[in-house]
Design a protein around this motif. Sequence first.
Motif, PDB file in Angstrom:
ATOM      1  N   ILE A  90      17.846   7.621   2.380  1.00 16.01           N
ATOM      2  CA  ILE A  90      18.137   8.147   3.592  1.00 16.01           C
ATOM      3  C   ILE A  90      19.545   6.659   3.145  1.00 16.01           C
ATOM      4  O   ILE A  90      20.564   7.033   3.386  1.00 16.01           O
ATOM      5  N   GLY A  91      19.260   5.566   3.528  1.00 11.62           N
ATOM      6  CA  GLY A  91      19.975   4.412   2.767  1.00 11.62           C
ATOM      7  C   GLY A  91      20.806   5.139   1.896  1.00 11.62           C
ATOM      8  O   GLY A  91      22.093   4.517   2.319  1.00 11.62           O
ATOM      9  N   TYR A  92      20.086   5.716   0.447  1.00 14.78           N
ATOM     10  CA  TYR A  92      21.734   5.406  -0.440  1.00 14.78           C
ATOM     11  C   TYR A  92      22.588   6.783   0.005  1.00 14.78           C
ATOM     12  O   TYR A  92      23.766   5.963   0.143  1.00 14.78           O
ATOM     13  N   TRP A  93      22.319   7.719   0.761  1.00 14.53           N
ATOM     14  CA  TRP A  93      22.656   8.813   1.707  1.00 14.53           C
ATOM     15  C   TRP A  93      23.235   8.540   2.974  1.00 14.53           C
ATOM     16  O   TRP A  93      24.799   8.898   2.375  1.00 14.53           O
ATOM     17  N   SER A 140      10.627   6.707  -9.193  1.00 14.40           N
ATOM     18  CA  SER A 140       9.208   6.361 -10.396  1.00 14.40           C
ATOM     19  C   SER A 140       8.047   6.587  -8.803  1.00 14.40           C
ATOM     20  O   SER A 140       7.181   6.669  -9.278  1.00 14.40           O
ATOM     21  N   LEU A 141       8.211   5.385  -7.522  1.00 12.94           N
ATOM     22  CA  LEU A 141       7.841   6.048  -7.476  1.00 12.94           C
ATOM     23  C   LEU A 141       7.212   6.649  -6.396  1.00 12.94           C
ATOM     24  O   LEU A 141       6.200   7.022  -5.954  1.00 12.94           O
ATOM     25  N   VAL A 200       5.806   4.566   0.789  1.00 12.03           N
ATOM     26  CA  VAL A 200       6.377   5.982   1.613  1.00 12.03           C
ATOM     27  C   VAL A 200       7.546   5.389   2.532  1.00 12.03           C
ATOM     28  O   VAL A 200       8.208   6.023   2.371  1.00 12.03           O
ATOM     29  N   GLY A 201       7.814   4.203   3.212  1.00  5.88           N
ATOM     30  CA  GLY A 201       7.879   3.438   3.707  1.00  5.88           C
ATOM     31  C   GLY A 201      10.354   3.311   3.470  1.00  5.88           C
ATOM     32  O   GLY A 201      10.535   3.918   3.388  1.00  5.88           O
ATOM     33  N   ILE A 202       9.314   2.563   2.066  1.00  5.06           N
ATOM     34  CA  ILE A 202      10.836   1.907   1.348  1.00  5.06           C
ATOM     35  C   ILE A 202      11.470   3.295   0.379  1.00  5.06           C
ATOM     36  O   ILE A 202      12.712   3.257   0.676  1.00  5.06           O
ATOM     37  N   ASN A 254       0.823  -1.474   0.023  1.00  3.55           N
ATOM     38  CA  ASN A 254       0.060  -0.237  -0.095  1.00  3.55           C
ATOM     39  C   ASN A 254       0.920   1.493   0.444  1.00  3.55           C
ATOM     40  O   ASN A 254       2.323   1.356   0.160  1.00  3.55           O
ATOM     41  N   TRP A 255       0.070   1.770  -0.446  1.00  2.40           N
ATOM     42  CA  TRP A 255       1.400   3.669  -0.409  1.00  2.40           C
ATOM     43  C   TRP A 255       1.648   3.470   1.111  1.00  2.40           C
ATOM     44  O   TRP A 255       3.113   4.533   0.694  1.00  2.40           O
TER      45      TRP A 255
END
Length: 362
Positions: A145-148, A203-204, A137-139, A132-133
């Motif tokens: 944040i993980g990429y940063w 895309s998300l 949002v969490g993903i 669900n949306w």
Amino acid sequence: MKNRIISVDIFRGLTIVLMILVNTPGTWSSVYAPFLHAEWHGYTPTDLVFPFFLFIVGTSIAFAYQKKTPSASTYRKISIRSLKLIGLGLFLGAFTISFPFIKDFADIRFPGVLQRIGVVFFFAAIMFINFNWKTLVGICAVILIGYWLLMGYVPVEGMESTFDRAPNNLANYLDVKVFGTHNYKPDYDPEGLLSTLPSIASSLLGIFTGLILTSKRENKVFVLVGLGVVMLVLGYIWDTFFPINKALWSSSFVMVTAGWANIFLALIYYLSDIRGMKFGSIFKYAGANAITVYFLSSFVSKLFYSIKVDGETSLHGWLFQHIYVHDFMPMKLSSLLYALTVVSFYMLLAYVMYRKKIFIKV
């Protein structure tokens, strides 16, 4: 699709037209600054184009898969489409005009625009039909944040990480290690491996906009503009920690480009879907066969650079020099006119295909 939202088709077609425009100047040595990518950090109007397309891929997923449920059939269709896109991209990277029409293996570029579109579409579509949306949002937050954190705090062979174009930039380092000679440049690729993660987030964010457009809520224009402004603010704040950078597809770049995408789409939506203005129909035609038009433009452009006239000058260079270059005209204007001619041709082709109801689904 019933109750089709025209602005989405216009926006998709507009991004494809702009992609062709910025990719086919008469000469790369004379191009107006807005039609060039930023050197490294920062962004130009040209840097908005590709993230806009990935954004609208997400928006289109929200339309096309809103009633789909996880099933073998759905997964198969998503996988096949993704593999087609990746295959077309690999073909563009490997093709050469001389026999056997395939470059030497060491010279083939593995990453690319169509490859990234295929990968992003696959993961975004799979996630959309499974979560669900709120989960999405969490993903999205975890990805950005993980990429940063990965880019900013993971050392590279004992060296402190950097966001600069350098050996201790994690994204560049992994691209060189994984792809070797198969990169766009010897030390990095703008469609590289690690930077594909945040491009999925682009895309998300487009999916969330698609959910707003398909909802029954009122004042969608104000919601989209407000969302866009919030994303811009967050992106510029993040820029102070993780610079806006297209080559790295930084998290701040994702937020800023998605912010602009929401604002521009809101404007087009207001003009076309709410006010009913006959606005941007020519772009709608290009949007109906977006991938086909883009692939053809890239393939033909490659042919024009490969075919030699008089054994030395490329067909592209010959046409540019003999038709567009004049003493009374600035070279940058000549270069732009060449690009506009190419764009006009493909817009006409898209119009003819649309009128004849030729829709090639990739």
